[in-house]
Each structure stands twice: as structure tokens, then as C-alpha cells.
Motif scaffolding. Structure first.
Motif, PDB file in Angstrom:
ATOM      1  N   ARG A 381       0.831  -1.203   0.000  1.00 26.03           N
ATOM      2  CA  ARG A 381       0.000   0.000   0.000  1.00 26.03           C
ATOM      3  C   ARG A 381       0.866   1.254   0.000  1.00 26.03           C
ATOM      4  O   ARG A 381       1.931   1.281   0.607  1.00 26.03           O
ATOM      5  CB  ARG A 381      -0.934   0.003   1.210  1.00 26.03           C
ATOM      6  CG  ARG A 381      -2.005  -1.086   1.126  1.00 26.03           C
ATOM      7  CD  ARG A 381      -3.005  -0.998   2.245  1.00 26.03           C
ATOM      8  NE  ARG A 381      -4.047  -2.007   2.074  1.00 26.03           N
ATOM      9  CZ  ARG A 381      -5.085  -2.174   2.886  1.00 26.03           C
ATOM     10  NH1 ARG A 381      -5.227  -1.358   3.941  1.00 26.03           N
ATOM     11  NH2 ARG A 381      -5.981  -3.118   2.664  1.00 26.03           N
ATOM     12  N   ASP A 424      -7.746   7.799   5.858  1.00 26.90           N
ATOM     13  CA  ASP A 424      -8.121   6.844   6.907  1.00 26.90           C
ATOM     14  C   ASP A 424      -7.370   5.550   6.649  1.00 26.90           C
ATOM     15  O   ASP A 424      -7.874   4.637   5.988  1.00 26.90           O
ATOM     16  CB  ASP A 424      -9.638   6.628   6.885  1.00 26.90           C
ATOM     17  CG  ASP A 424     -10.118   5.774   8.057  1.00 26.90           C
ATOM     18  OD1 ASP A 424      -9.256   5.335   8.863  1.00 26.90           O
ATOM     19  OD2 ASP A 424     -11.332   5.542   8.174  1.00 26.90           O
ATOM     20  N   GLY A 426      -6.595   3.062   8.416  1.00 26.12           N
ATOM     21  CA  GLY A 426      -7.076   1.814   9.002  1.00 26.12           C
ATOM     22  C   GLY A 426      -8.367   1.296   8.407  1.00 26.12           C
ATOM     23  O   GLY A 426      -8.861   0.233   8.819  1.00 26.12           O
ATOM     24  N   ASN A 427      -8.924   2.000   7.433  1.00 25.01           N
ATOM     25  CA  ASN A 427     -10.200   1.612   6.839  1.00 25.01           C
ATOM     26  C   ASN A 427      -9.972   0.876   5.530  1.00 25.01           C
ATOM     27  O   ASN A 427      -9.539   1.498   4.543  1.00 25.01           O
ATOM     28  CB  ASN A 427     -11.055   2.862   6.602  1.00 25.01           C
ATOM     29  CG  ASN A 427     -12.388   2.545   5.953  1.00 25.01           C
ATOM     30  OD1 ASN A 427     -12.785   1.380   5.853  1.00 25.01           O
ATOM     31  ND2 ASN A 427     -13.090   3.571   5.500  1.00 25.01           N
ATOM     32  N   PRO A 428     -10.254  -0.436   5.469  1.00 27.20           N
ATOM     33  CA  PRO A 428     -10.047  -1.169   4.211  1.00 27.20           C
ATOM     34  C   PRO A 428     -10.842  -0.590   3.053  1.00 27.20           C
ATOM     35  O   PRO A 428     -10.421  -0.676   1.895  1.00 27.20           O
ATOM     36  CB  PRO A 428     -10.518  -2.592   4.552  1.00 27.20           C
ATOM     37  CG  PRO A 428     -10.432  -2.681   6.043  1.00 27.20           C
ATOM     38  CD  PRO A 428     -10.747  -1.310   6.546  1.00 27.20           C
ATOM     39  N   GLY A 429     -11.981   0.031   3.350  1.00 28.71           N
ATOM     40  CA  GLY A 429     -12.803   0.602   2.295  1.00 28.71           C
ATOM     41  C   GLY A 429     -12.225   1.857   1.689  1.00 28.71           C
ATOM     42  O   GLY A 429     -12.698   2.327   0.648  1.00 28.71           O
ATOM     43  N   ALA A 430     -11.203   2.425   2.340  1.00 33.77           N
ATOM     44  CA  ALA A 430     -10.586   3.647   1.822  1.00 33.77           C
ATOM     45  C   ALA A 430      -9.465   3.354   0.840  1.00 33.77           C
ATOM     46  O   ALA A 430      -8.880   4.273   0.282  1.00 33.77           O
ATOM     47  CB  ALA A 430     -10.042   4.483   2.982  1.00 33.77           C
TER      48      ALA A 430
END
Length: 473
Positions: A381, A424, A426-430
Motif C-alpha cells: 500500500r 483513513d 485503518g479503513n479497508p474501504g478507503a
């Protein structure tokens, strides 16, 4: 310097120096590393040694500084081994801090050979990717244009040219001013080399800079903004001051096209100009202190947004490395006109880039910074920023040049990259899944896919229509 007693490592002085450099109190540093304040105090006073687990905690919290400050042979070996095992290739390998330390202490030769093998594998993968990219894009043989050969030369050098960088830094120290004012550069050109500077209106050909060697006259286009004008003057100064260093580096290059050699010389002079205006140590330390805030760096050193981004991607001096960044510039058509990566992310050399990459959106929105948390197919990432820029043409009859620059790093460095504050993490959706290019990307479910990946058979169902009109077998 960290010292060892038997197998125990004491580094109290280095820890205090690190804490002072990053501007943290003992409580803040202890919290970041996950230690108690009293434990950290004992480490700083050399009352306790640094255990493998504590060393890993510091390496994770301060990945660049910790590897540099614990600069013994064993610690350098451990840092390179840790970096190799961070490759997604070893994602399923259960190799913890204790095992890494045992490998370094008990099998140092094996550890060194493992790192070399991994490095060779990475280089081979890059070469294979280049071949795949060329074949998938229909580029026969080694039909690179001269400027592509030069571009790849800088990439293979890690975008850091040590003799040029150090010579430019020495020249900056000699001139002794920060930021380096235009008047001082003009004075150096006049009194060291007899060069006068004049400004000329656009002649219709888009002239930025022209140097008449016989007359000792440097002409700069009047439409250029102050940062560009200053860079042009710096380019001319280093071209004259560092001519031997530039010629020596260029002479060792190996190119297929004869036109690539003068292009390399120009590229090295541009590199030196950036290093003169943004001297290595001062720029790197300032960038770290500002958490790589590009706008503030521009103000501090009097450079453009693109110049500051490009310079950040070159900070790879051995033992004094900055954060590994990738940098690129993309035009309105999606062509990557500049690129470099000190990270594991590599750009497509032929064809288009991933349409999900935020740099494409930035081209259409000038002077606004966009940020993105992206994930490559290998699972790594990246946090990145992109900004659209407009270079004025100086005439209504010629359209201004529009492009965007992007700068990013692996997510482990997010704490030192101010643009990551808006994400964000820690947000997988981000997370936005991106790839190198459609022809090389293995992702099967992507609504933005322009082409199927090379070498993958596809299935077409005449009775079904999805966003992408085929499926991969």
C-alpha cells in the motif's frame, strides 16, 4: 555510535539524538514505540541494552532514522535483511524479529547472500516487467527513443548521481545562501564565467533558455515564472562549474542511440541545478522537519512545486537516505513524461497508466492537492498526493502546458508524510486498488479496465453484458 557488549547492543546516545532530531519528548517517543517512559530513559542512559524486540519496535516507528543511527555492521545487515523480508513475496513466511537477529548473528554470510539474491531477483523482475510491457504494447525489440534510454539510465542509477550531487552541494556551500537568491547566481555567472543575463520576449518558438557561448550571453524567456527563471540560471551555472563531473559521468553511460549522450548531459545539468538550489543535507533535514510539506519546502528554498517533488525522489545517498518516494509527471493524455521510484512501485514504460490512479484526476483540477491510499496487486500500500499544474505559454496563440505531478511512499512512512493525515489508513474501504497498466494488471474485477491483461485468455458471453464486456478465463 552504537556499541556492543557481547551480543548486547547499547545505543543511548543515538536514541537521544534521534528523539531530538524528530522533535519528540521522552513521553511522546515512548508512546510511539510502545515503551514506558522509564524504560526509554534507561535505554538512553545505557542502563539497559536494546533487545531484538525493542530494536524492531524502533525500526517500525522510525524506519529511516533507526537504520541509520544504529550504524554498526550487524545493524546494517539486519536493516537490509528486514527490508528484504518485507517483500510481499515472503508474506507467508513466519520470520519474526528473533529469527532475523539469530540469522544476522549466527549466519552473517548467509544473510548477506540472501539479501543479494533478493536484490538480484527484484532487478530480474523489473527487467521481465519491462519486456512484458514492451511486448504487450507492441513495441518491437529495443526500439526505445533516445530520451527513453536516458530516462531508464536515471532509473537504473536510482535517480541519485553521487559525484554530481556532492559537487553541487559543495558549490552551494561555497555560495553560502539559503535560499540561493537569483542575484547571487547572476553574480557567480558574471564574475566566475563572464556570463551576462538578459530577458527576451517570446519569439514564437517557445524559447525558455538560450546560451550564446561566443558572446557569453544567457537569454531567458520573459514569460517564465521566478522559480523557472532561477532554475534556468542555476542550470547554466552548474553546466559551467561542473562540466568535468558531468562529462565524466556521461562518458561511462552505454546507449544505443548517439542522440542519448547529449540528452544525458542536459539531464545531469538539470539534476545538478536541483541539487544546487536544494542542497542534499539541508533539503533532506528540512523536509523531514516539515513532514515533506511541499508548499512549505517551496517557500523555504524558492523552488516550484514540481522541482521540490522531483528533488525529494532523489534523496537516496548511501547512509543518508531520505524517505523512499516515487515521483512522476503525467500530461493531459495520460503520458508519463517523468518517472522515478525508490519504492517497490514501478511505472509502465510503454502505453497508458492505471486509470484509477489519482494523478489523472489531478490533471483536470489544477492547483488542488488530491490524496489517495492505493494498493498494488502485490499487496503493498502507498500513500500519495497529486497536484495539477499549469505552465503559462506567454501567448494567447499557444495553449498553456497542463500536467500533474504525483509523489508517494509506502504506507509504513505515512507518519512522516503530511498528506497521509487526510487519509483513513485503518479503513479497508478507503483503499483504491490500482495496477501498473491494464495490459500488465492481473486484477479480474475492475470496472475501469481498458484492455485484458496480456497472455490471459478471455471469455465472451453473447447473452450477458457487464461493465467490462468479457471475463478472464
Amino acid at each position: 555510535m552504537a556499541r556492543r557488549t557481547g551480543t548486547r547492543l547499547f545505543a543511548g546516545h543515538e536514541l537521544r539524538a534521534l528523539r531530538q532530531r524528530v522533535g519528540l519528548g521522552q513521553a511522546a517517543m515512548a508512546a510511539r514505540v510502545g515503551l514506558s517512559v522509564s524504560y526509554l530513559s534507561q535505554l538512553e542512559n545505557d542502563d539497559r541494552p536494546i533487545t531484538p524486540a525493542v530494536g524492531e519496535a524502533f525500526a517500525k516507528a522510525f524506519p529511516i532514522d533507526w537504520n541509520r543511527d544504529t550504524a554498526g555492521d550487524a545493524e546494517r545487515r539486519l536493516a537490509t535483511l528486514r527490508e528484504a523480508f518485507a517483500d510481499p513475496l515472503f508474506a507467508t513466511a513466519e520470520v519474526g524479529p528473533q529469527m532475523l537477529h539469530r540469522m544476522v548473528e549466527q549466519q552473517p554470510v548467509f544473510a548477506d547472500q540472501f539479501v543479494r539474491l533478493h536484490d538480484a531477483w527484484r532487478r530480474a523482475e523489473e527487467r521481465l516487467q519491462l519486456v512484458d510491457d514492451r511486448i504487450a504494447s507492441g513495441v518491437p525489440g529495443d526500439d526505445r527513443l533516445p530520451w527513453e534510454e536516458v530516462r531508464d539510465w536515471f532509473h537504473e542509477e536510482g535517480n541519485y548521481v553521487d559525484p554530481i550531487d556532492r559537487a553541487a552541494e559543495a558549490l552551494a556551500d561555497d555560495l553560502d545562501a539559503e535560499p540561493l537568491p537569483e542575484a547571487l547566481i547572476a553574480h557567480a555567472l558574471k564574475h566566475r564565467h563572464g556570463v551576462d543575463i538578459v530577458t527576451a520576449a517570446d519569439d514564437g518558438g517557445g524559447m525558455l533558455r538560450r546560451f550564446d557561448r561566443a558572446r557569453g550571453l544567457l537569454t531567458i524567456g520573459s514569460a517564465q515564472p521566478p522559480e523557472t527563471r532561477r532554475f534556468m540560471m542555476a542550470h547554466q551555472l552548474v553546466q559551467l562549474e561542473l562540466d568535468r563531473e558531468i562529462a565524466s559521468v556521461a562518458a561511462e553511460a552505454r546507449f544505443r542511440a548517439a542522440e542519448a549522450f547529449p540528452l544525458l548531459s542536459v539531464g545531469l545539468a538539470n539534476y545538478a541545478a536541483g541539487a544546487l538550489l536544494m542542497p542534499y543535507r539541508r533539503f533532506r533535514d528540512t523536509a523531514r522537519g516539515l513532514r515533506h510539506d511541499i508548499d512549505r519546502l517551496c517557500q523555504r528554498f524558492g523552488v516550484s512545486f514540481e522541482q521540490a517533488c522531483h528533488r525529494l525522489s532523489t534523496l537516496q545517498r548511501p547512509a543518508e537516505r531520505g524517505i523512499p518516494f516515487f515521483f512522476c509527471r503525467v500530461d493531459m493524455a495520460g503520458n508519463i513524461t517523468k518517472r522515478h521510484s525508490a519504492t517497490r512501485l514501478q511505472f509502465a514504460r510503454f502505453g497508458g497508466a492505471c486509470p484509477l490512479w489519482i494523478v489523472h484526476e489531478a490533471v483536470a483540477i489544477p492547483d488542488r492537492i488530491l490524496v489517495q491510499l492505493a494498493e498494488m496487486p502485490d499487496g503493498v500500500r502507498y500513500v500519495q498526493m497529486a497536484k495539477g499544474l499549469v505552465k503559462p505559454s506567454g501567448s494567447f496563440t499557444r495553449a498553456p502546458r497542463r500536467f500533474a505531478v504525483a509523489l508517494g511512499c509506502e504506507v509504513e512512512h505515512a507518519r512522516d508524510f503530511i498528506y497521509a493525515d487526510a487519509l483513513d489508513l485503518g479503513n479497508p474501504g478507503a483503499v483504491t486498488p490500482i495496477g501498473i497498466s491494464c495490459r500488465l494488471c492481473p486484477r479480474e474485477h475492475c470496472d475501469q479496465r481498458a484492455f485484458p491483461p496480456a497472455g490471459r485468455p478471455i471469455e465472451v458471453d453473447a447473452d450477458r453484458r457487464d461493465v467490462v464486456p468479457y471475463r478472464m478465463s
